[in-house]
Design a protein around this motif. Structure first.
Motif, PDB file in Angstrom:
ATOM      1  N   THR A  77       0.837  -1.196   0.000  1.00 45.13           N
ATOM      2  CA  THR A  77       0.000   0.000   0.000  1.00 45.13           C
ATOM      3  C   THR A  77       0.872   1.245   0.000  1.00 45.13           C
ATOM      4  O   THR A  77       1.985   1.240   0.526  1.00 45.13           O
ATOM      5  CB  THR A  77      -0.911   0.070   1.244  1.00 45.13           C
ATOM      6  N   LYS A  80      -1.757   6.652  -1.404  1.00 41.82           N
ATOM      7  CA  LYS A  80      -2.711   6.937  -2.471  1.00 41.82           C
ATOM      8  C   LYS A  80      -3.260   5.694  -3.176  1.00 41.82           C
ATOM      9  O   LYS A  80      -4.147   5.815  -4.012  1.00 41.82           O
ATOM     10  CB  LYS A  80      -2.043   7.839  -3.523  1.00 41.82           C
ATOM     11  N   SER A  81      -2.693   4.523  -2.925  1.00 44.30           N
ATOM     12  CA  SER A  81      -3.127   3.354  -3.688  1.00 44.30           C
ATOM     13  C   SER A  81      -2.860   2.037  -2.969  1.00 44.30           C
ATOM     14  O   SER A  81      -2.092   1.982  -2.004  1.00 44.30           O
ATOM     15  CB  SER A  81      -2.404   3.343  -5.039  1.00 44.30           C
ATOM     16  N   VAL A  82      -3.509   1.012  -3.494  1.00 45.73           N
ATOM     17  CA  VAL A  82      -3.205  -0.363  -3.084  1.00 45.73           C
ATOM     18  C   VAL A  82      -2.590  -1.021  -4.316  1.00 45.73           C
ATOM     19  O   VAL A  82      -3.175  -0.971  -5.412  1.00 45.73           O
ATOM     20  CB  VAL A  82      -4.480  -1.124  -2.646  1.00 45.73           C
ATOM     21  N   ASP A 141     -11.269   2.474   2.141  1.00 40.15           N
ATOM     22  CA  ASP A 141     -11.176   3.794   1.511  1.00 40.15           C
ATOM     23  C   ASP A 141     -10.822   3.754   0.022  1.00 40.15           C
ATOM     24  O   ASP A 141     -10.274   4.703  -0.512  1.00 40.15           O
ATOM     25  CB  ASP A 141     -10.149   4.635   2.267  1.00 40.15           C
ATOM     26  N   ILE A 142     -11.118   2.679  -0.668  1.00 40.02           N
ATOM     27  CA  ILE A 142     -10.707   2.606  -2.067  1.00 40.02           C
ATOM     28  C   ILE A 142     -11.718   3.274  -3.002  1.00 40.02           C
ATOM     29  O   ILE A 142     -12.877   3.443  -2.673  1.00 40.02           O
ATOM     30  CB  ILE A 142     -10.484   1.144  -2.531  1.00 40.02           C
ATOM     31  N   GLU A 143     -11.195   3.603  -4.183  1.00 41.34           N
ATOM     32  CA  GLU A 143     -11.988   4.242  -5.224  1.00 41.34           C
ATOM     33  C   GLU A 143     -12.045   3.240  -6.383  1.00 41.34           C
ATOM     34  O   GLU A 143     -11.168   3.222  -7.247  1.00 41.34           O
ATOM     35  CB  GLU A 143     -11.247   5.515  -5.658  1.00 41.34           C
ATOM     36  N   THR A 147      -9.341   2.065 -11.024  1.00 43.58           N
ATOM     37  CA  THR A 147      -8.425   0.923 -10.912  1.00 43.58           C
ATOM     38  C   THR A 147      -7.747   0.722 -12.266  1.00 43.58           C
ATOM     39  O   THR A 147      -8.403   0.763 -13.306  1.00 43.58           O
ATOM     40  CB  THR A 147      -9.211  -0.346 -10.545  1.00 43.58           C
ATOM     41  N   ARG A 162      -6.911   5.065  -3.703  1.00 41.36           N
ATOM     42  CA  ARG A 162      -7.605   5.292  -2.438  1.00 41.36           C
ATOM     43  C   ARG A 162      -8.164   6.710  -2.436  1.00 41.36           C
ATOM     44  O   ARG A 162      -7.623   7.593  -3.106  1.00 41.36           O
ATOM     45  CB  ARG A 162      -6.632   5.104  -1.267  1.00 41.36           C
ATOM     46  N   ARG A 163      -9.222   6.905  -1.688  1.00 48.28           N
ATOM     47  CA  ARG A 163      -9.866   8.220  -1.669  1.00 48.28           C
ATOM     48  C   ARG A 163      -8.979   9.282  -1.053  1.00 48.28           C
ATOM     49  O   ARG A 163      -8.245   9.018  -0.101  1.00 48.28           O
ATOM     50  CB  ARG A 163     -11.167   8.138  -0.880  1.00 48.28           C
ATOM     51  N   ALA A 166      -8.888   9.963   2.743  1.00 47.02           N
ATOM     52  CA  ALA A 166      -8.198   9.034   3.629  1.00 47.02           C
ATOM     53  C   ALA A 166      -6.703   9.354   3.737  1.00 47.02           C
ATOM     54  O   ALA A 166      -6.035   8.902   4.645  1.00 47.02           O
ATOM     55  CB  ALA A 166      -8.390   7.614   3.131  1.00 47.02           C
ATOM     56  N   GLN A 167      -6.219  10.111   2.771  1.00 44.24           N
ATOM     57  CA  GLN A 167      -4.793  10.414   2.801  1.00 44.24           C
ATOM     58  C   GLN A 167      -4.511  11.405   3.924  1.00 44.24           C
ATOM     59  O   GLN A 167      -5.207  12.401   4.081  1.00 44.24           O
ATOM     60  CB  GLN A 167      -4.377  10.981   1.451  1.00 44.24           C
TER      61      GLN A 167
END
Lengths: 174, 124
Positions: A77, A80-82, A141-143, A147, A162-163, A166-167
Motif C-alpha cells: 500500500t 494513495k493506492s493499493v 477507503d478505495i476508489e 483501478t 484510495r480516496r 483518507a490520505q
C-alpha cells in the motif's frame, strides 16, 4: 497395526500436491517413533522440515492444498493506492479477468497448457495450467472506479486508488 | 571474527534464489525447456552452458512505487536460479532461446550423431 499406519501416512502425503512433487522417498515419514532417529542422519531443507512440523503438530492440511495458490501474489500500500502484483507468466493481457466488487479484488483467468508435439516425451511438468482465481480484500477507503491493470514480463500489476480524504493531511499549526 | 560473519551473510544472500518451475519436453531432434520467470525483464535474464551444466538465472525487476509498504509477499526473493545437467548427446553450443511474458523457451538440439537416422533396407 503398523501396516495400517503406513497406508494412512502415504495417503496423506499423496493428497498434498507439494509433497508429492518432491517425489523423494527419503523424505517420507511413516512412523512417529522413527522420526527422531532419521532426523539426525539426514539434514533436510527448511521446507521439508516445515512440512514435517505441520504434519506432526498441525494435523490436517488445508482443503485447497498446502501451496498458497496460483498465481503467487504480493500486495503493498501507499497513501494513495493499493498495489497488487500477481506472478502469472505465459498469458496475454486479454486472458485476465480483473474485478473490483464490494471491496474485493478478484483476479482470474486460465493458463493454457503447452501442447507438446506428437510423439514427444514430457520429462518434467511443473507449470501450472488450467483455471485460477485469487481474491484480495481491499481497505474501506478505495476508489473502485479508478483501478488500472497492466501486464509486463509475466506479472499482472493492479493499482487500486484510495480516496483523497483518507490520505493523511498535514495540519499547519497557527 | 565479525568480518567472517558478514562475509557469510553476504554469501547466503547471494545464494538465496527461487527455483523457477519448468516443463521439459523431448522429441526426436532435441529437448525444449520452458521456464516460468515472471518479473524478469529480458536484459536481466542469463542463460549459460558451463561444461555439462545449463545454468538459468534471472533477476526480478518490479517497479513498485518507492513509498510502497509491503503488506503481503509470496515472492520475497529477487532472483531465480536453476541448474540442469545436459546429457552427452545434447549440443550445448546450439542452444536457442525465446522469452515472452515471463516464459523462457529454450531449444537444445541433439548432436548430429544422435539425430535419428532412418536406415533404408535394400531389396536384393
Amino acid at each position: 497395526m503398523v501396516k495400517f499406519f503406513h497406508f494412512q501416512a502415504l495417503e496423506n502425503l499423496c493428497s498434498c500436491p507439494q509433497i508429492a512433487g518432491y517425489g523423494n522417498p527419503a523424505s517420507i515419514y511413516l512412523l512417529k517413533g522413527d522420526i527422531m532417529h532419521y532426523r539426525g542422519i539426514f539434514p533436510r531443507d527448511l521446507f521439508t522440515e516445515l512440512e514435517r512440523l505441520q504434519r506432526e503438530f498441525g494435523g490436517s492440511p488445508s482443503i485447497r492444498g498446502a501451496a498458497p495458490g496460483y498465481p503467487a501474489m504480493n500486495v503493498g500500500t501507499t497513501p494513495k493506492s493499493v498495489e497488487v502484483y500477481a506472478f502469472a507468466p505465459g498469458m496475454t493481457p486479454e486472458e485476465f479477468d480483473v474485478q473490483v466488487e464490494n471491496g474485493v479484488l478478484t483476479i482470474s483467468g486460465e493458463r493454457k497448457n503447452i501442447v507438446p508435439p506428437e510423439g514427444a516425451t514430457i520429462h518434467i511438468g511443473e507449470h501450472f495450467s488450467g483455471r485460477f482465481r485469487r481474491v484480495v480484500s481491499l481497505p474501506d477507503d478505495i476508489e473502485p472506479n479508478s483501478t488500472t491493470a497492466s501486464y509486463r514480463d509475466g506479472v499482472l500489476h493492479v493499482c487500486v486508488a484510495r480516496r483523497e480524504a483518507a490520505q493523511s493531511r498535514r495540519i499547519s499549526v497557527q | 571474527m565479525n568480518e567472517k560473519v558478514i562475509k557469510r551473510e553476504n554469501a547466503s544472500e547471494e545464494s538465496a534464489a527461487m527455483r523457477p518451475a519448468v516443463n521439459v519436453v523431448e522429441d526426436a531432434t532435441g529437448i525444449t525447456l520452458y521456464a516460468d520467470l515472471p518479473g524478469v525483464p529480458k536484459e536481466k535474464l542469463s542463460i549459460h552452458v558451463e561444461g555439462d551444466n545449463l545454468i538459468l538465472e534471472g533477476e526480478l525487476e518490479i517497479n513498485s512505487p518507492p513509498n510502497m509498504e509491503a503488506i503481503h509477499a509470496e515472492v520475497d526473493l529477487s532472483r531465480y536460479r536453476r541448474v540442469f545437467t545436459l546429457s552427452r548427446e545434447l549440443d550445448g553450443d546450439k542452444v536457442s532461446a525465446g522469452f515472452r511474458h515471463g516464459v523462457l523457451e529454450l531449444r537444445i538440439p541433439k548432436a548430429e550423431h544422435a539425430q535419428p537416422r532412418r536406415i533404408v533396407v535394400q531389396a536384393t
